[in-house]
Design a protein around this motif. Sequence first.
Motif, PDB file in Angstrom:
ATOM      1  N   ASP A   1      66.788  52.710  44.871  1.00 30.35           N
ATOM      2  CA  ASP A   1      67.048  51.432  44.215  1.00 30.35           C
ATOM      3  C   ASP A   1      66.776  51.523  42.725  1.00 30.35           C
ATOM      4  O   ASP A   1      65.917  52.282  42.282  1.00 30.35           O
ATOM      5  CB  ASP A   1      66.115  50.349  44.755  1.00 30.35           C
ATOM      6  CG  ASP A   1      66.619  49.701  46.025  1.00 30.35           C
ATOM      7  OD1 ASP A   1      67.825  49.751  46.282  1.00 30.35           O
ATOM      8  OD2 ASP A   1      65.782  49.139  46.749  1.00 30.35           O
TER       9      ASP A   1
ATOM     10  N   ILE B   1      65.068  49.193  40.152  1.00 27.94           N
ATOM     11  CA  ILE B   1      64.148  48.067  40.246  1.00 27.94           C
ATOM     12  C   ILE B   1      63.887  47.537  38.840  1.00 27.94           C
ATOM     13  O   ILE B   1      63.301  48.235  38.012  1.00 27.94           O
ATOM     14  CB  ILE B   1      62.825  48.487  40.926  1.00 27.94           C
ATOM     15  CG1 ILE B   1      63.113  49.045  42.324  1.00 27.94           C
ATOM     16  CG2 ILE B   1      61.857  47.309  40.974  1.00 27.94           C
ATOM     17  CD1 ILE B   1      61.907  49.697  42.977  1.00 27.94           C
TER      18      ILE B   1
ATOM     19  N   ASP C   1      61.731  41.489  37.152  1.00 27.26           N
ATOM     20  CA  ASP C   1      62.992  40.832  37.477  1.00 27.26           C
ATOM     21  C   ASP C   1      63.703  40.319  36.221  1.00 27.26           C
ATOM     22  O   ASP C   1      63.906  41.064  35.292  1.00 27.26           O
ATOM     23  CB  ASP C   1      62.760  39.721  38.512  1.00 27.26           C
ATOM     24  CG  ASP C   1      62.101  40.269  39.778  1.00 27.26           C
ATOM     25  OD1 ASP C   1      62.531  41.347  40.242  1.00 27.26           O
ATOM     26  OD2 ASP C   1      61.148  39.639  40.278  1.00 27.26           O
TER      27      ASP C   1
ATOM     28  N   TRP D   1      53.598  40.843  40.538  1.00 31.06           N
ATOM     29  CA  TRP D   1      54.977  41.304  40.755  1.00 31.06           C
ATOM     30  C   TRP D   1      54.988  42.597  41.562  1.00 31.06           C
ATOM     31  O   TRP D   1      55.741  42.735  42.517  1.00 31.06           O
ATOM     32  CB  TRP D   1      55.675  41.493  39.406  1.00 31.06           C
ATOM     33  CG  TRP D   1      57.048  42.050  39.535  1.00 31.06           C
ATOM     34  CD1 TRP D   1      58.189  41.347  39.796  1.00 31.06           C
ATOM     35  CD2 TRP D   1      57.423  43.418  39.443  1.00 31.06           C
ATOM     36  NE1 TRP D   1      59.261  42.217  39.872  1.00 31.06           N
ATOM     37  CE2 TRP D   1      58.814  43.490  39.653  1.00 31.06           C
ATOM     38  CE3 TRP D   1      56.731  44.600  39.198  1.00 31.06           C
ATOM     39  CZ2 TRP D   1      59.522  44.693  39.620  1.00 31.06           C
ATOM     40  CZ3 TRP D   1      57.426  45.799  39.163  1.00 31.06           C
ATOM     41  CH2 TRP D   1      58.811  45.834  39.374  1.00 31.06           C
TER      42      TRP D   1
ATOM     43  N   ARG E   1      56.388  44.380  45.973  1.00 24.94           N
ATOM     44  CA  ARG E   1      57.440  45.391  45.979  1.00 24.94           C
ATOM     45  C   ARG E   1      56.984  46.674  46.672  1.00 24.94           C
ATOM     46  O   ARG E   1      55.802  46.976  46.738  1.00 24.94           O
ATOM     47  CB  ARG E   1      57.824  45.792  44.551  1.00 24.94           C
ATOM     48  CG  ARG E   1      58.219  44.674  43.627  1.00 24.94           C
ATOM     49  CD  ARG E   1      59.633  44.231  43.881  1.00 24.94           C
ATOM     50  NE  ARG E   1      60.137  43.142  43.105  1.00 24.94           N
ATOM     51  CZ  ARG E   1      59.662  41.913  43.032  1.00 24.94           C
ATOM     52  NH1 ARG E   1      58.562  41.594  43.630  1.00 24.94           N
ATOM     53  NH2 ARG E   1      60.283  40.973  42.353  1.00 24.94           N
ATOM     54  N   LYS E   2      57.968  47.407  47.159  1.00 24.78           N
ATOM     55  CA  LYS E   2      57.721  48.747  47.694  1.00 24.78           C
ATOM     56  C   LYS E   2      58.444  49.719  46.776  1.00 24.78           C
ATOM     57  O   LYS E   2      59.643  49.581  46.535  1.00 24.78           O
ATOM     58  CB  LYS E   2      58.242  48.869  49.122  1.00 24.78           C
ATOM     59  CG  LYS E   2      57.945  50.214  49.733  1.00 24.78           C
ATOM     60  CD  LYS E   2      58.343  50.261  51.189  1.00 24.78           C
ATOM     61  CE  LYS E   2      57.957  51.601  51.782  1.00 24.78           C
ATOM     62  NZ  LYS E   2      58.335  51.687  53.180  1.00 24.78           N
ATOM     63  N   PHE E   3      57.729  50.686  46.241  1.00 26.58           N
ATOM     64  CA  PHE E   3      58.282  51.675  45.334  1.00 26.58           C
ATOM     65  C   PHE E   3      58.327  53.013  46.052  1.00 26.58           C
ATOM     66  O   PHE E   3      57.311  53.449  46.607  1.00 26.58           O
ATOM     67  CB  PHE E   3      57.416  51.781  44.077  1.00 26.58           C
ATOM     68  CG  PHE E   3      57.246  50.459  43.378  1.00 26.58           C
ATOM     69  CD1 PHE E   3      58.216  50.008  42.497  1.00 26.58           C
ATOM     70  CD2 PHE E   3      56.134  49.668  43.623  1.00 26.58           C
ATOM     71  CE1 PHE E   3      58.064  48.775  41.861  1.00 26.58           C
ATOM     72  CE2 PHE E   3      55.976  48.449  42.991  1.00 26.58           C
ATOM     73  CZ  PHE E   3      56.948  47.996  42.102  1.00 26.58           C
TER      74      PHE E   3
ATOM     75  N   ASP F   1      63.597  55.911  43.630  1.00 27.68           N
ATOM     76  CA  ASP F   1      63.867  54.658  42.946  1.00 27.68           C
ATOM     77  C   ASP F   1      63.814  54.893  41.435  1.00 27.68           C
ATOM     78  O   ASP F   1      63.246  55.875  40.965  1.00 27.68           O
ATOM     79  CB  ASP F   1      62.834  53.590  43.308  1.00 27.68           C
ATOM     80  CG  ASP F   1      62.958  53.096  44.737  1.00 27.68           C
ATOM     81  OD1 ASP F   1      64.003  53.331  45.374  1.00 27.68           O
ATOM     82  OD2 ASP F   1      61.987  52.474  45.223  1.00 27.68           O
TER      83      ASP F   1
ATOM     84  N   PRO G   1      52.743  47.562  49.685  1.00 26.42           N
ATOM     85  CA  PRO G   1      54.192  47.518  49.758  1.00 26.42           C
ATOM     86  C   PRO G   1      54.685  46.556  50.829  1.00 26.42           C
ATOM     87  O   PRO G   1      54.062  46.391  51.861  1.00 26.42           O
ATOM     88  CB  PRO G   1      54.597  48.944  50.103  1.00 26.42           C
ATOM     89  CG  PRO G   1      53.366  49.697  50.365  1.00 26.42           C
ATOM     90  CD  PRO G   1      52.198  48.846  50.033  1.00 26.42           C
TER      91      PRO G   1
ATOM     92  N   ARG H   1      61.721  46.174  51.766  1.00 26.25           N
ATOM     93  CA  ARG H   1      62.750  45.902  50.774  1.00 26.25           C
ATOM     94  C   ARG H   1      63.779  44.944  51.339  1.00 26.25           C
ATOM     95  O   ARG H   1      63.930  44.807  52.533  1.00 26.25           O
ATOM     96  CB  ARG H   1      63.492  47.185  50.433  1.00 26.25           C
ATOM     97  CG  ARG H   1      62.653  48.257  49.904  1.00 26.25           C
ATOM     98  CD  ARG H   1      63.503  49.523  49.905  1.00 26.25           C
ATOM     99  NE  ARG H   1      62.749  50.552  49.282  1.00 26.25           N
ATOM    100  CZ  ARG H   1      63.003  51.009  48.068  1.00 26.25           C
ATOM    101  NH1 ARG H   1      64.008  50.558  47.401  1.00 26.25           N
ATOM    102  NH2 ARG H   1      62.261  51.933  47.557  1.00 26.25           N
TER     103      ARG H   1
END
Length: 179
Positions: free
Chosen positions: A27, A29, A33, A51, A55-57, A61, A152, A155
């Motif tokens: 992704d 990211i 945002d 933030w 999220r999952k990193f 990515d 995480p 997604r």
Amino acid sequence: MTSNVGLRGFLLVFVTAFALLHHATSDDIDVLDKEGWTVPTTGNDQVYRTWAAGRKFEVGDTLVFNFPTNAHDVAKVSMEDYDSCTASNQNNILKQGPARIPLNSTGPHYFICTISTHCKEGQRLAINVTDDSETETPSNSPTTTTTLPIAPTPRNSASHTATASFALAMLFISTILLH
């Protein structure tokens, strides 16, 4: 001879489908945002932590730091530099926005803005990157003097599902056509 050609065609389609499926798991990211990479509003120095917690990193990515050139920058730094808001390695500073940083390794990653007092005002990000085969948060999540809430979450997989479905449909159709 026909079956040999059919087998080659099947393998080509299979490899292509696998590549599409693999690509579907990475992704871009956008950091923070729509707000982008900016100094948080006064009294809100937790904005990047909050933030990141949602999220999952994963390896593969790419973080996209959206900022106007000359207004901000982004530096990938060590935990020590993150804690002190300094960038020991001046070669790791990206000064032109938007800056794209691929996540190529697991573990903690730290980013700061080196302009003026932006980092001390909260413009810094700490994340934990996992391998897509990992299912739990590693115990080496990044920390500072206060614990970072980096848990995480799943997604949004709508685009991944569409790409995977397309790849599988192409594999199925190719298999039928080759026989």
